[in-house]
Design a protein around this motif. Structure first.
Motif, PDB file in Angstrom:
ATOM      1  N   LEU A 126      -2.274  16.285   5.894  1.00  0.00           N
ATOM      2  CA  LEU A 126      -2.666  14.921   6.279  1.00  0.00           C
ATOM      3  C   LEU A 126      -3.424  14.239   5.143  1.00  0.00           C
ATOM      4  O   LEU A 126      -3.158  13.084   4.787  1.00  0.00           O
TER       5      LEU A 126
ATOM      6  N   LEU B 235      -2.401  10.985   3.011  1.00  0.00           N
ATOM      7  CA  LEU B 235      -3.313   9.827   2.949  1.00  0.00           C
ATOM      8  C   LEU B 235      -3.585   9.422   1.509  1.00  0.00           C
ATOM      9  O   LEU B 235      -3.616   8.238   1.159  1.00  0.00           O
TER      10      LEU B 235
ATOM     11  N   THR C 168      -0.494   7.652  -0.029  1.00  0.00           N
ATOM     12  CA  THR C 168      -0.368   6.288   0.509  1.00  0.00           C
ATOM     13  C   THR C 168      -1.443   5.377  -0.096  1.00  0.00           C
ATOM     14  O   THR C 168      -1.158   4.242  -0.512  1.00  0.00           O
ATOM     15  N   ALA C 169      -2.657   5.897  -0.141  1.00  0.00           N
ATOM     16  CA  ALA C 169      -3.762   5.075  -0.646  1.00  0.00           C
ATOM     17  C   ALA C 169      -3.539   4.705  -2.100  1.00  0.00           C
ATOM     18  O   ALA C 169      -3.739   3.536  -2.495  1.00  0.00           O
TER      19      ALA C 169
END
Lengths: 190, 208
Positions: free
Chosen positions: B111, B115, B118-119
């Protein structure tokens, strides 16, 4: 009793007036520093002690009895700090080893810290140098009473209170210190 | 010299500790006692000596150091800084603890990496969008006012004139020499350390 100016400055200090703090330090910093310098004989130690004297004085300002002279009060704080400092110095003496020629055994010599270090303040004028040398040659318990009496202009009673000694002892020490200085001056002149 | 019986009073007399009648009597004694008079002179020398000790000034920084420790306003500032530091340290510790707890959860690493990817992609997109938007706005403004074309038309003759002058060998040589001289001057004026004391040498010109 505190002079009008001192009492007013103390009052303003208690109200948190920075100007009054500065004025009070400016008024007594020289007196405190010179007492510390003559007693400790190291500029750096004298500076630390002066700083500590003022810090303690300001922290105890609320408890200051305005019927007493302010100058004598701050000199009392400084004197007690000087005595504590010198006592600590004596408790941490310099240790030197010496070998006994007969037994080949090493034994420790505990010598008192000699005092003046490389940062000692330099005195240039000859007569001032002589005065410093003579005063510095006195043992500490005589030196402090001479300093308080002659440089700080404290009365016998104020000295007794500052050093927590009986009045008779103070008087006897001042007289003895003067006798020592007198005999040294006589020795130099003869 | 034979010690005098009244010599005990001598130091009290020097200190002005004798009552007026006693002091008067002792002064009368002094007039006739050579031993006490000689001792009095020496004691006065001792007093003068102790009072002639040189006086020194402590460093000026002492006042500020005392004030830093005792002034209520500075104490409040110190307390605020200390509280802010503690709050910051607490928040940091809480963040690290939360991150640590998350990392220990099953599947949390996957996860977290998703994240992270994506960030970072979103950050790049934001940066590109900001640069594009800024530059297009600037170009729109400039072309809307006709600044680029008018400035070009006005500056072109000056540019041609300067290029003609610089094209001459004598002018370009002079300029090169001037540039070298300036560089040498700036090099000479650079801040240098004193060999003896490690102190910075004073260079007064141009504030270097």
């Amino acid at each position: 009793m505190a002079t009008g100016d001192d009492a007013e400055l103390v009052g303003r200090c208690l109200q948190g007036d920075e100007r009054a703090y500065r004025d009070l330090i400016a008024r007594y910093r020289r007196q405190v520093y010179n007492l510390a310098l003559r007693m400790l004989r190291r500029a750096e130690d004298a500076e630390d002690l002066t700083q500590e004297t003022f810090v303690r004085m300001f922290r105890a300002l609320e408890r200051y009895d305005t019927t007493r002279p302010f100058g004598a009060w701050i000199i009392t704080i400084a004197s007690r700090l000087c005595i504590d400092h010198l006592r600590r110095r004596r408790l941490n003496p310099m240790s030197m080893f010496q070998k006994d020629a007969a037994s080949e055994e090493e034994y420790v010599i505990e010598a008192e810290d000699p005092g003046p270090g490389p940062d000692v303040v330099t005195v240039h004028r000859e007569e001032e140098r002589r005065a410093v040398d003579l005063i510095d040659s006195l043992p500490e318990h005589y030196r402090i009473v001479v300093m308080l009496r002659h440089q700080q202009d404290l009365s016998y009673e104020e000295i007794a209170e500052a050093l927590e000694l009986p009045l008779g002892t103070v008087k006897a020490r001042i007289h003895r210190a003067r006798e020592i200085l007198k005999s040294r001056i006589e020795g130099r002149e003869s | 010299m034979i010690p005098c019986a009244q010599r005990d009073q001598l130091q009290d007399y020097v200190d002005r500790e004798l009552a007026a009648p006693e002091a008067l009597r002792f002064e009368e004694h002094l007039a006739g006692c050579a031993a006490c008079a000689a001792d009095l002179e020496l004691f006065q020398k001792v007093s003068a000596l102790a009072e002639s000790l040189p006086l020194f000034d402590p460093p000026a920084s002492l006042t500020e150091r005392v004030l830093d420790r005792v002034l209520p306003s500075r104490a409040r500032r110190r307390a605020f800084i200390r509280r802010a530091g503690l709050a910051y340290a607490g928040a940091l510790a809480a963040c690290l603890a939360t991150l640590g707890a998350l990392a220990l959860q099953p599947g949390s690493l996957t996860l977290l990496s998703a994240l992270g990817v994506t960030a970072s992609r979103r950050l790049v997109q934001i940066a590109v969008f900001t640069v594009n938007a800024g530059s297009s706005t600037l170009l729109d403004l400039v072309s809307g006012w006709g600044l680029v074309s008018s400035a070009g038309a006005r500056l072109a003759p000056f540019g041609r004139a300067i290029a003609t002058v610089l094209g001459r060998p004598s002018v370009s040589l002079t300029l090169w020499l001037a540039a070298v001289a300036c560089a040498a001057l700036i090099w000479w004026m650079r801040p240098r350390r004193d060999r003896q004391g490690g102190r910075m040498r004073h260079v007064g010109v141009l504030g270097f």
